[in-house]
Design a protein around this motif. Sequence first.
Motif, PDB file in Angstrom:
ATOM      1  N   ASN A  16     -13.926   4.428   4.561  1.00 18.07           N
ATOM      2  CA  ASN A  16     -12.652   3.508   4.653  1.00 18.07           C
ATOM      3  C   ASN A  16     -12.096   3.442   3.250  1.00 18.07           C
ATOM      4  OD1 ASN A  16     -13.090   2.583   7.399  1.00 18.07           O
ATOM      5  ND2 ASN A  16     -14.356   0.932   6.598  1.00 18.07           N
ATOM      6  N   TYR A  17     -12.541   4.473   2.427  1.00 16.11           N
ATOM      7  CA  TYR A  17     -11.893   4.407   0.971  1.00 16.11           C
ATOM      8  C   TYR A  17     -10.740   5.259   0.921  1.00 16.11           C
ATOM      9  CZ  TYR A  17     -15.723   3.169  -1.958  1.00 16.11           C
ATOM     10  OH  TYR A  17     -16.797   2.369  -2.806  1.00 16.11           O
ATOM     11  N   ILE A  18      -9.465   4.664   0.458  1.00  9.92           N
ATOM     12  CA  ILE A  18      -8.507   5.376   0.191  1.00  9.92           C
ATOM     13  C   ILE A  18      -8.220   5.000  -1.443  1.00  9.92           C
ATOM     14  CG2 ILE A  18      -5.612   5.290   0.543  1.00  9.92           C
ATOM     15  CD1 ILE A  18      -6.221   4.237   3.435  1.00  9.92           C
ATOM     16  N   ILE A  19      -8.224   5.799  -2.162  1.00 15.49           N
ATOM     17  CA  ILE A  19      -8.659   5.957  -3.564  1.00 15.49           C
ATOM     18  C   ILE A  19      -7.424   6.047  -4.248  1.00 15.49           C
ATOM     19  CG2 ILE A  19      -9.950   6.694  -5.607  1.00 15.49           C
ATOM     20  CD1 ILE A  19     -11.796   8.031  -3.364  1.00 15.49           C
ATOM     21  N   TYR A  20      -7.477   4.948  -5.529  1.00 19.93           N
ATOM     22  CA  TYR A  20      -6.100   5.120  -6.431  1.00 19.93           C
ATOM     23  C   TYR A  20      -6.914   5.585  -7.756  1.00 19.93           C
ATOM     24  CZ  TYR A  20      -1.787   3.744  -8.605  1.00 19.93           C
ATOM     25  OH  TYR A  20      -0.560   3.358  -9.152  1.00 19.93           O
ATOM     26  N   GLU A  21      -6.670   6.705  -8.444  1.00 16.02           N
ATOM     27  CA  GLU A  21      -7.053   6.850  -9.742  1.00 16.02           C
ATOM     28  C   GLU A  21      -6.166   6.469 -10.589  1.00 16.02           C
ATOM     29  OE1 GLU A  21      -8.800  10.823 -12.464  1.00 16.02           O
ATOM     30  OE2 GLU A  21      -7.108  10.997 -11.007  1.00 16.02           O
TER      31      GLU A  21
ATOM     32  N   LEU B 175      -3.465  -5.584  -9.076  1.00 12.01           N
ATOM     33  CA  LEU B 175      -4.383  -5.355  -8.073  1.00 12.01           C
ATOM     34  C   LEU B 175      -3.564  -5.867  -6.466  1.00 12.01           C
ATOM     35  CD1 LEU B 175      -7.647  -7.132  -9.467  1.00 12.01           C
ATOM     36  CD2 LEU B 175      -6.787  -4.457  -9.104  1.00 12.01           C
ATOM     37  N   ASP B 176      -2.639  -6.930  -6.827  1.00 11.74           N
ATOM     38  CA  ASP B 176      -1.813  -7.215  -5.502  1.00 11.74           C
ATOM     39  C   ASP B 176      -0.925  -6.304  -5.311  1.00 11.74           C
ATOM     40  OD1 ASP B 176      -3.036  -9.681  -5.106  1.00 11.74           O
ATOM     41  OD2 ASP B 176      -1.585 -10.690  -6.376  1.00 11.74           O
ATOM     42  N   TYR B 177      -0.432  -5.439  -6.186  1.00 16.77           N
ATOM     43  CA  TYR B 177       0.395  -4.194  -5.811  1.00 16.77           C
ATOM     44  C   TYR B 177      -0.535  -3.069  -5.210  1.00 16.77           C
ATOM     45  CZ  TYR B 177       2.868   0.273  -6.942  1.00 16.77           C
ATOM     46  OH  TYR B 177       3.438   1.529  -6.889  1.00 16.77           O
ATOM     47  N   LEU B 178      -1.610  -2.867  -5.624  1.00 16.36           N
ATOM     48  CA  LEU B 178      -2.380  -1.838  -4.812  1.00 16.36           C
ATOM     49  C   LEU B 178      -3.086  -2.375  -3.544  1.00 16.36           C
ATOM     50  CD1 LEU B 178      -4.721  -0.995  -8.040  1.00 16.36           C
ATOM     51  CD2 LEU B 178      -2.670   0.273  -7.304  1.00 16.36           C
ATOM     52  N   VAL B 179      -2.945  -3.566  -3.634  1.00 14.04           N
ATOM     53  CA  VAL B 179      -3.381  -4.192  -1.922  1.00 14.04           C
ATOM     54  C   VAL B 179      -2.330  -4.106  -0.870  1.00 14.04           C
ATOM     55  CG1 VAL B 179      -4.138  -6.245  -0.638  1.00 14.04           C
ATOM     56  CG2 VAL B 179      -5.343  -5.748  -2.975  1.00 14.04           C
ATOM     57  N   ASP B 180      -1.061  -4.303  -1.444  1.00 18.23           N
ATOM     58  CA  ASP B 180       0.213  -4.237  -0.662  1.00 18.23           C
ATOM     59  C   ASP B 180       0.554  -2.659  -0.533  1.00 18.23           C
ATOM     60  OD1 ASP B 180       2.580  -5.339   0.570  1.00 18.23           O
ATOM     61  OD2 ASP B 180       3.574  -4.252  -1.042  1.00 18.23           O
ATOM     62  N   LEU B 181       0.000  -1.879  -1.242  1.00 19.21           N
ATOM     63  CA  LEU B 181       0.228  -0.316  -1.012  1.00 19.21           C
ATOM     64  C   LEU B 181      -0.582   0.140   0.061  1.00 19.21           C
ATOM     65  CD1 LEU B 181       1.237   2.490  -1.874  1.00 19.21           C
ATOM     66  CD2 LEU B 181      -0.421   2.536  -3.632  1.00 19.21           C
TER      67      LEU B 181
ATOM     68  N   TRP C  34       7.290   0.826 -14.886  1.00 22.61           N
ATOM     69  CA  TRP C  34       7.226   0.040 -13.611  1.00 22.61           C
ATOM     70  C   TRP C  34       8.358  -0.323 -12.920  1.00 22.61           C
ATOM     71  CZ3 TRP C  34       3.034  -0.445 -10.604  1.00 22.61           C
ATOM     72  CH2 TRP C  34       1.645  -0.235 -10.836  1.00 22.61           C
ATOM     73  N   GLY C  35       9.184  -0.261 -13.914  1.00 24.60           N
ATOM     74  CA  GLY C  35      10.901  -0.561 -13.387  1.00 24.60           C
ATOM     75  C   GLY C  35      11.209   0.491 -12.322  1.00 24.60           C
ATOM     76  N   LEU C  36      10.625   1.376 -12.100  1.00 23.66           N
ATOM     77  CA  LEU C  36      11.299   2.525 -11.329  1.00 23.66           C
ATOM     78  C   LEU C  36      10.904   2.069  -9.800  1.00 23.66           C
ATOM     79  CD1 LEU C  36       9.936   5.987 -13.091  1.00 23.66           C
ATOM     80  CD2 LEU C  36      12.323   4.811 -12.968  1.00 23.66           C
ATOM     81  N   ILE C  37      10.058   1.189  -9.609  1.00 22.53           N
ATOM     82  CA  ILE C  37       9.727   0.772  -8.107  1.00 22.53           C
ATOM     83  C   ILE C  37      10.862   0.108  -7.738  1.00 22.53           C
ATOM     84  CG2 ILE C  37       7.259   0.936  -8.755  1.00 22.53           C
ATOM     85  CD1 ILE C  37       7.161  -2.135  -8.606  1.00 22.53           C
ATOM     86  N   ASP C  38      11.841  -0.449  -8.395  1.00 23.07           N
ATOM     87  CA  ASP C  38      13.074  -1.086  -7.614  1.00 23.07           C
ATOM     88  C   ASP C  38      14.311  -0.267  -7.816  1.00 23.07           C
ATOM     89  OD1 ASP C  38      11.517  -3.535  -7.364  1.00 23.07           O
ATOM     90  OD2 ASP C  38      11.730  -3.984  -9.328  1.00 23.07           O
ATOM     91  N   GLN C  39      13.979   1.123  -7.972  1.00 22.37           N
ATOM     92  CA  GLN C  39      15.178   1.768  -8.168  1.00 22.37           C
ATOM     93  C   GLN C  39      14.971   3.039  -7.137  1.00 22.37           C
ATOM     94  OE1 GLN C  39      15.660   3.375 -12.009  1.00 22.37           O
ATOM     95  NE2 GLN C  39      14.983   1.315 -13.078  1.00 22.37           N
TER      96      GLN C  39
END
Length: 614
Positions: free
Chosen positions: A115-120, A139-145, A492-497
């Motif tokens: 079940n691992y989906i890994i984020y390095e 961490l909430d961002y990673l969970v949402d991803l 991190w500002g790029l995620i809204d562009q």
Amino acid sequence: MSTINTSKRTIGVSFDESGRAHVLLWAPDAKQVELLLSGQDKTVSLTRGESGYWSVETRALQPGDLYYFELDGKKQLPDPASLSQPDDVHGASQALDINRFRWTDENWRHFPLKNYIIYEMHIGTFTPEGTFAAAEKKLDYLVDLGITAVEIMPVAQFPGGRNWGYDGVFPFCVQHSYGGAQGLQSFVNASHAKGLAVVLDVVFNHVGPEGNHLQEFGPYFTEKYHTPWGNAINFDDAWCDGVRRFFVENALMWFRDFHIDALRMDAVHAIKDFSPTHILGEIRQEVDLLIQQTGRKHYLIVELDLNDTRFINPVNKAGYGMDAQWIDEFHHALRVTSGQEKTGYYSDFNAVESLAKSYQDAYVYDGAFSEHRKKYFGMKTENPGEQFVVFSQNHDHVGNRMLGERTSQLVSFEMLKLLAGAVLVSPYLPMLFMGEEYGEKNPFQYFVSHIDPELAEAVRKGRKKEFEAFYMDGEAPDPLAEDTFERSKLQWGLIDQEPHKTLLQFYKELIAIRKMQQPLCVLNRREVSVEHNTEARVIVLRRQHKLQDVICLMNFSKEEQSVDVPVYASHWCKLLGSSDLRWNGLQDIPALVPGELALALPPESITLYSNKHE
């Protein structure tokens, strides 16, 4: 029979419930060992025991105190098993009671590796602050991803505040500038509260060059072998037992005292050990004992540049018992298939053909002749899919480029979506490198902050020489410059562009599909079939589970390509089309296709269809 106490840390300084310090140091050649309390004008003598170990129990040393060891009345040295180095690698060690941390993850249940989906991530560049505390807030961002496991690049104390982590010199000590031991414990505790497993990258194949005092305590290194980074760690030469115990206890500490869920062990092919029980096998045995004691599951994952199943086969089948390995060959094949340069070790890979083989067989080279290696290489594997970690980029394959360009700077937006899909539909464990999910533009470059001016200059010159043939493309960034480090931080500002916002949503959709569709999340390699067309640069990957099929259509060419998949269904339902308008593509792919899948695939696209059987 094991001689290591898996239930508690014994090497270095630890504290019992009454507050008494227990000190254990391995220094087999020393005639006298003193514990010096820095700034207190106090010394405590250690007593020599068996096998070169020196020990003492004392109340003179308290948590927070700074201390050195003095060998034979000469040089004062920090503790090789130090837990804290507040004054950097050359300063005094700080005594810590790591059992004081108040864990709240008693209800954490570690899920299966499949079940691992890994984020390095690299803690220093993942956030502007570069700390565990700042990473916790993401961490909430990673969970949402849709991520299920966070992999942290090495955090063992290194010189200065800027380093990838592979130059660590205190294997037990968490980098002070990141937040130290408590910072890591807090990060793991918070991750578990969010349902995220934590993987820690550790280095057992070498020790960094600056602040490496291990050799002054004992024969931690051997002249018998060499690695690309210097003398090999002594796992099988004279006095190797103390060295083996040091690293076995290190692995146990991360699991037991920091609640780490899995270790990713760096470049284990560079570990030289001809002992009857390989050091990896010994670590496996001791970790299994710990699992029996605690009831918590822990995994061992290795980076391995050998297509050798001995590393991942279980101990009862003459293997070392590692749970999984990285396979760079999938990355190399994917990179070449995407049209990127075919130089160096990439020259061994044929576009489309090699990638199709990796989907089917995991290893591309499983006994064939490798022109790059100039020998027959690899062996066939029938190991399950969850034993292989795949990716389209990672810290090495980005950062070891001269300019550290991410894939987002090398291929089109359409190809970025295709590469994401190619990884996430594979029958293996997928891994993302931080920032790839939104197409981060900043590079990830090689950076260090060595204090020793001679070493710093040697590293600077070495980096320039490594890329001197590429100067037509610019000059290699100075690895010592703070700007090199700052340029490597995520924006991190790029995620809204746009187009980053759309790419991020595309990744979320892909990950959700992988989790929901049984043919994709059940990693049964026997239910994988793949066809490819080299000339058209098309791959058709079929994943099956019971009565359900998911067909993954990948067009790596820059032209529209026709496909006809001779698998009948009353109708095929589209799960995702990277070329659809909602993903900023050129055209919508049909939502339903009756009978056989006969389609015109848009250029640089991935399309997923299911026959809808559950």
